[in-house]
Design a protein around this motif. Structure first.
Motif, PDB file in Angstrom:
ATOM      1  N   ALA A  37     -17.768   3.529  18.781  1.00 18.41           N
ATOM      2  CA  ALA A  37     -17.498   4.972  18.743  1.00 18.41           C
ATOM      3  C   ALA A  37     -17.322   5.546  20.142  1.00 18.41           C
ATOM      4  O   ALA A  37     -16.543   6.469  20.357  1.00 18.41           O
ATOM      5  N   LEU A  38     -18.053   4.978  21.123  1.00 23.85           N
ATOM      6  CA  LEU A  38     -17.981   5.483  22.487  1.00 23.85           C
ATOM      7  C   LEU A  38     -16.788   4.931  23.251  1.00 23.85           C
ATOM      8  O   LEU A  38     -16.241   5.600  24.129  1.00 23.85           O
ATOM      9  N   ALA A  39     -16.377   3.699  22.931  1.00 21.94           N
ATOM     10  CA  ALA A  39     -15.349   3.031  23.722  1.00 21.94           C
ATOM     11  C   ALA A  39     -13.951   3.584  23.479  1.00 21.94           C
ATOM     12  O   ALA A  39     -13.051   3.384  24.306  1.00 21.94           O
ATOM     13  N   GLY A  40     -13.745   4.272  22.357  1.00 19.83           N
ATOM     14  CA  GLY A  40     -12.426   4.777  22.065  1.00 19.83           C
ATOM     15  C   GLY A  40     -11.568   3.741  21.362  1.00 19.83           C
ATOM     16  O   GLY A  40     -12.066   2.695  20.945  1.00 19.83           O
ATOM     17  N   PRO A  41     -10.247   4.006  21.233  1.00 21.96           N
ATOM     18  CA  PRO A  41      -9.383   3.096  20.469  1.00 21.96           C
ATOM     19  C   PRO A  41      -9.146   1.767  21.201  1.00 21.96           C
ATOM     20  O   PRO A  41      -9.041   1.725  22.419  1.00 21.96           O
ATOM     21  N   ASN A  42      -9.082   0.700  20.416  1.00 17.78           N
ATOM     22  CA  ASN A  42      -8.755  -0.645  20.891  1.00 17.78           C
ATOM     23  C   ASN A  42      -9.599  -1.095  22.092  1.00 17.78           C
ATOM     24  O   ASN A  42      -9.065  -1.471  23.151  1.00 17.78           O
ATOM     25  N   ALA A  46     -15.338  -7.077  26.284  1.00 20.50           N
ATOM     26  CA  ALA A  46     -16.115  -6.827  27.508  1.00 20.50           C
ATOM     27  C   ALA A  46     -16.575  -5.378  27.578  1.00 20.50           C
ATOM     28  O   ALA A  46     -17.713  -5.090  27.985  1.00 20.50           O
ATOM     29  N   ASP A  47     -15.697  -4.440  27.170  1.00 20.09           N
ATOM     30  CA  ASP A  47     -16.078  -3.018  27.176  1.00 20.09           C
ATOM     31  C   ASP A  47     -17.237  -2.762  26.211  1.00 20.09           C
ATOM     32  O   ASP A  47     -18.191  -2.040  26.544  1.00 20.09           O
ATOM     33  N   THR A 268     -20.691  10.138  15.799  1.00 17.39           N
ATOM     34  CA  THR A 268     -20.576   9.329  17.017  1.00 17.39           C
ATOM     35  C   THR A 268     -21.668   8.271  17.123  1.00 17.39           C
ATOM     36  O   THR A 268     -21.767   7.619  18.155  1.00 17.39           O
ATOM     37  N   ARG A 269     -22.505   8.163  16.075  1.00 19.63           N
ATOM     38  CA  ARG A 269     -23.641   7.215  16.099  1.00 19.63           C
ATOM     39  C   ARG A 269     -24.492   7.442  17.347  1.00 19.63           C
ATOM     40  O   ARG A 269     -24.910   6.498  18.012  1.00 19.63           O
TER      41      ARG A 269
END
Length: 309
Positions: A37-42, A46-47, A268-269
């Motif tokens: 939810a925090l990382a955004g799309p795709n 590693a992220d 956003t959990r």
């Protein structure tokens, strides 16, 4: 009295702690990944790994719970993932809005529902009481989001006399308050009616009536005095429930309270924000219940809390 107060305070602290612990486990068992939810799309693997490590989400459940308890006893509920600020501060900024809405709604409820319930009790089993009863059942049956949408359509769109959303002026409080209060009025007025019918038929009221006591005194001093505790308990319980966030109404009217904050935290959990919200709202709810218990002896001198405990 002192022993009773200490015992109730201990029970309140335990209730809040168990509620918080249960929510801690349940939100982590629910589907969904806060890192995603925090990382955004795709996002890359590693992220996701970096975000999980940053917020301690790569640890086991027991390890996370241990760290949570350690921080809890120091007053640190963590940093909100989405607001990037202390979660407790974010919640406390929203609490005054929810308290304002809850207080106005429960005040309107008491001002309307108690006289209406008494009026219905005085006219029990008549056509007028039947008509009022149908209206209260209708009010109890309508979902609050539907009432909110109807009020918005009427008073913010068709006849734009009140703000549609937010709390920029006191006029913005009117529609959310009425929406919340309609359901509560229906519930409380029916309770008042039931308690008053029983009280007005009690032997001590019959004896007082035979001695020439006026109907006004019989109703408001004798019968209402005996019905005050269950009515106060119901009002307090409904008020405590409102403090947990009137979620649907806050979302419909864009009200900046705890309820709308909970929705965003769940989307956003945001674990720290969910936990801070539960802590604050649970603490407010048990505080209200404690104050209601302490008010019992004032309403009925026969109640002695210390002996009852």
């Amino acid at each position: 009295m002192t022993r009773y107060l200490i015992r109730r305070l201990g029970q309140s602290v335990l209730t809040v702690f168990l509620t918080l612990s249960t929510v801690f486990v349940l939100v982590r068992m629910a589907p969904g990944d806060p890192a995603a939810a925090l990382a955004g799309p795709n996002p890359s693997s590693a992220d996701l790994a970096r975000i999980r490590e940053q917020f301690g989400l790569d640890r086991g459940l027991l390890s996370q719970y241990g760290l949570f308890l350690r921080d809890l006893f120091t007053g640190d509920l963590g940093t909100s993932y989405s607001f990037h600020a202390p979660a407790l501060d974010v919640v406390l900024d929203r609490v005054p809005y929810t308290i304002t809405l809850s207080l106005s709604a429960i005040t309107l409820t008491a001002l309307v529902a108690v006289p209406l319930g008494v009026w219905m009790a005085r006219r029990a089993d008549t056509k007028r009481e039947l008509g009022a009863n149908v209206l209260t059942i209708a009010g109890q049956s309508m979902p609050d989001f539907w009432i909110g949408v109807m009020l918005l359509t009427l008073f913010a769109v068709a006849v734009p006399v009140l703000p549609a959303s937010g709390f920029t002026t006191w006029g913005g409080l009117v529609l959310p308050t009425v929406t919340v209060a309609i359901l509560q009025m229906a519930l409380i007025s029916r309770l008042v009616r039931r308690e008053m019918v029983a009280a007005l038929a009690a032997p001590y009221v019959t004896v007082a009536r035979s001695r020439g006591v006026s109907n006004r005194v019989l109703t408001w001093r004798y019968a209402m005095g005996n019905s005050a505790i269950p009515v106060l308990t119901a009002l307090g319980t409904r008020f405590a429930a409102m403090l947990n966030g009137v979620v649907v109404v806050e979302v419909v009217f864009g009200w900046p309270g705890v309820g709308s904050l909970v929705v965003r935290a769940l989307e956003t959990r945001d674990y720290p924000l969910i936990q801070a919200t539960v802590l604050v709202t649970a603490a407010l709810a048990v505080l209200v219940q404690l104050l209601i218990d302490l008010a019992y002896p004032l309403l009925d001198p026969r109640v002695r809390l210390g002996k009852a405990a």
